[in-house]
Design an enzyme around this catalytic site. Structure first.
Site, PDB file in Angstrom:
ATOM      1  N   HIS A 118       9.754   8.210  14.440  1.00 47.43           N
ATOM      2  CA  HIS A 118       8.664   7.305  14.059  1.00 47.43           C
ATOM      3  C   HIS A 118       7.358   8.088  13.849  1.00 47.43           C
ATOM      4  CE1 HIS A 118       7.120   2.891  14.455  1.00 47.43           C
ATOM      5  NE2 HIS A 118       6.432   3.575  13.544  1.00 47.43           N
ATOM      6  N   GLY A 173       3.631   8.119   9.829  1.00 48.52           N
ATOM      7  CA  GLY A 173       2.166   8.123   9.708  1.00 48.52           C
ATOM      8  C   GLY A 173       1.509   9.134  10.631  1.00 48.52           C
ATOM      9  N   HIS A 185       0.822  -1.213   0.000  1.00 44.64           N
ATOM     10  CA  HIS A 185       0.000   0.000   0.000  1.00 44.64           C
ATOM     11  C   HIS A 185       0.858   1.266   0.000  1.00 44.64           C
ATOM     12  CE1 HIS A 185      -2.951  -2.928   1.865  1.00 44.64           C
ATOM     13  NE2 HIS A 185      -3.443  -2.612   0.687  1.00 44.64           N
ATOM     14  N   SER A 187       9.960   1.811   7.507  1.00 45.48           N
ATOM     15  CA  SER A 187       9.162   0.579   7.687  1.00 45.48           C
ATOM     16  C   SER A 187       9.229   0.136   9.153  1.00 45.48           C
ATOM     17  CB  SER A 187       9.619  -0.517   6.734  1.00 45.48           C
ATOM     18  OG  SER A 187      10.970  -0.889   6.949  1.00 45.48           O
ATOM     19  N   GLU A 239      13.397   2.027  20.207  1.00 48.71           N
ATOM     20  CA  GLU A 239      12.813   3.369  20.206  1.00 48.71           C
ATOM     21  C   GLU A 239      12.444   3.745  21.631  1.00 48.71           C
ATOM     22  OE1 GLU A 239       9.613   3.422  17.323  1.00 48.71           O
ATOM     23  OE2 GLU A 239      10.973   2.891  15.686  1.00 48.71           O
TER      24      GLU A 239
END
Ligand SMILES: NC(=O)c1ccc[n+]([C@@H]2O[C@H](COP(=O)([O-])OP(=O)(O)OC[C@H]3O[C@@H](n4cnc5c(N)ncnc54)[C@H](O)[C@@H]3O)[C@@H](O)[C@H]2O)c1
Ligand SMILES: O=C(O)CC[C@@H](O)C(=O)O
Length: 410
Positions: free
Chosen positions: A291, A294, A160, A238, A268
């Site tokens: 991160h 999104g 996607h 990713s 993280e």
């Protein structure tokens, strides 16, 4: 009405500051017991809070390991308010009869836009130039600066996000090649590379868009980096486990790679208050982001609606459509019937035991839905029965060997 979990008793635990839109969806659907945390919880606190919860919502920081899930005795469903579901032990959740939902599309455009921006920044050497300006320097030069037009973009993982990156890149005149373990339909003029090696040797920009799986862990190490063209750039939005970060740091120091943009890291920080430590820190030719591929308001609001709606639908109606670890059923409403759910180990004989139980009680089945996978069977039975009768049936269903969960939904 007598149900296994009356709505006012269902406890929703939302972690990691999921969007307010998720809270709105639950409230509009009549759920009032919502515990909201802006951060992820330390493991001991998580075990304590999850023990009370029927529904849990999280993002990528919260690790729902088998050990944590063992504490979640009331849990009926999990929502990952993101794409990745690697933070949840999906097999254990399934064996406990707990479906897990995610938002497979809502933040993909946000990631794709960031990747394109980073590709341009890296091709122009902007990270280094910006750092020099911060230090009072002035590096006005065209050396090491290139247009994106006519360059080759290599996409690893053409799903996607990868496909959207490809479409956007082509609109800037880039040539797109991709590598995927599955055969994929090319978008626009994109072409599958002959192999990963082929992609690495031909690309000016390489971008990773694979999920975290056993096959992608450390798939991009010293060998793959060495196979990239000298002066090429790498983007990883990713998962941190996909790239050997030490090997990448070395390639940036030696300038075999001209630059890299990294959004995800092997380790993280657990919260925004914790320090960020990485071998890439201090390297001028690396764009480092926490991160946030999104993390746009549009994406987070859409994810809040999408995942909360799936959780409400499962809780209210039993539908598991698009669950990532569970047999999928999409159920019509039968408001005139009583709806019972039965989740069981997928072993021979369970369905016949269920049906015997109904015929022995002379109960008419209005509709029955069954779906199984290798581990679990999920049966939804709509019956013409009274409240007490449904309650009794639920108790009997619970005694069938192999039962994981049984429930009167309405
Ligand atoms: N940085 C962020 O904030 C952020 C946001 C969203 C998603 N992500 C990550 O991006 C990943 C990809 O998202 P997506 O929506 O494109 O997923 P997707 O499932 O649509 O696409 C992943 C693609 O990778 C391919 N693939 C799997 N293993 C591979 C391998 N070993 N080699 C080559 N290809 C392989 C799959 O076949 C698939 O086509 C997610 O799993 C998530 O971990 C990160
Ligand atoms: O929001 C997050 O924490 C994770 C975002 C991203 O990695 C995803 O998997 O969708």
């Amino acid at each position: 009405m007598k149900t296994s979990f009356p709505k006012q008793d269902i406890r929703v635990l939302l972690l990691e500051g999921v969007s307010q839109t998720a809270v709105d969806v639950f409230q509009r659907a009549g759920y009032s017991q919502i515990e909201y945390h802006k951060k992820s919880l330390p493991e001991n606190e998580l075990k304590e809070r999850i023990a009370e919860a029927h529904i849990v919502g999280l993002r990528s920081r919260t690790q729902l390991t088998a050990d944590v899930l063992e504490h979640a005795r009331r849990l009926i469903a999990v929502g990952c308010f993101c794409i990745g579901t690697n933070q949840v032990d999906l097999g254990t959740a399934e064996r406990l009869g707990v479906p897990v939902f995610n938002a497979p599309y809502s933040n993909t455009r946000s990631v794709a836009e960031l990747v394109i921006a980073e590709a341009i920044m890296l091709l122009r050497g902007i990270p280094q130039k910006s750092m020099q300006c911060h230090r009072g320097g002035w590096a006005k030069s065209a050396n090491g600066s290139y247009e994106a037009r006519d360059k080759v973009l290599g996409i690893i993982g053409y799903g996607h996000i990868g496909t959207q990156v490809g479409v956007l890149a082509e609109s800037m005149g880039m040539h797109v090649i991709f590598h995927d373990v599955e055969t994929k339909l090319s978008m626009g003029n994109a072409r599958a590379a002959a192999s990963l090696q082929d992609l690495l040797q031909r690309s000016d920009v390489v971008t990773l868009h694979v999920p975290e799986t056993p096959s992608t862990k450390m798939m991009f190490g010293a060998r793959e980096i060495a196979a990239m063209r000298k002066g090429a750039v790498l983007i990883n939005a990713s998962r941190g486990s996909v790239v050997d970060i030490e090997a990448l740091a070395e390639a940036l120091r030696s300038e075999h790679l001209a630059g890299a943009a990294v959004d995800v890291f092997p380790t993280e920080p657990k919260s925004n208050d914790d320090p960020f430590v990485s071998p890439l820190v201090g390297l001028d030719n690396a764009i480092l982001t926490p991160h946030i591929g999104g993390s746009t308001l549009e994406a987070q609001d859409n994810i809040g609606i999408e995942v909360a709606s799936k959780l409400v639908r499962y809780s209210d109606n039993g539908s598991t459509l698009s669950a990532v670890n569970f047999p999928e059923v999409s159920l019509p409403e039968h408001p005139k019937s009583r709806r019972l759910l039965h989740i069981h180990k997928n072993v021979p004989g369970v369905l016949s035991r269920i049906n015997e139980l109904f015929s022995a009680g002379n109960i008419n089945i209005d509709a029955q839905f069954l779906q199984t996978d290798a581990e679990v069977g999920y049966v939804v039975i709509d019956v013409s029965a009274g409240e007490d009768q449904a309650d009794e049936l639920k108790a009997k269903l619970a005694t069938i060997p192999g039962t994981l969960r049984s429930r009167v939904l309405y």
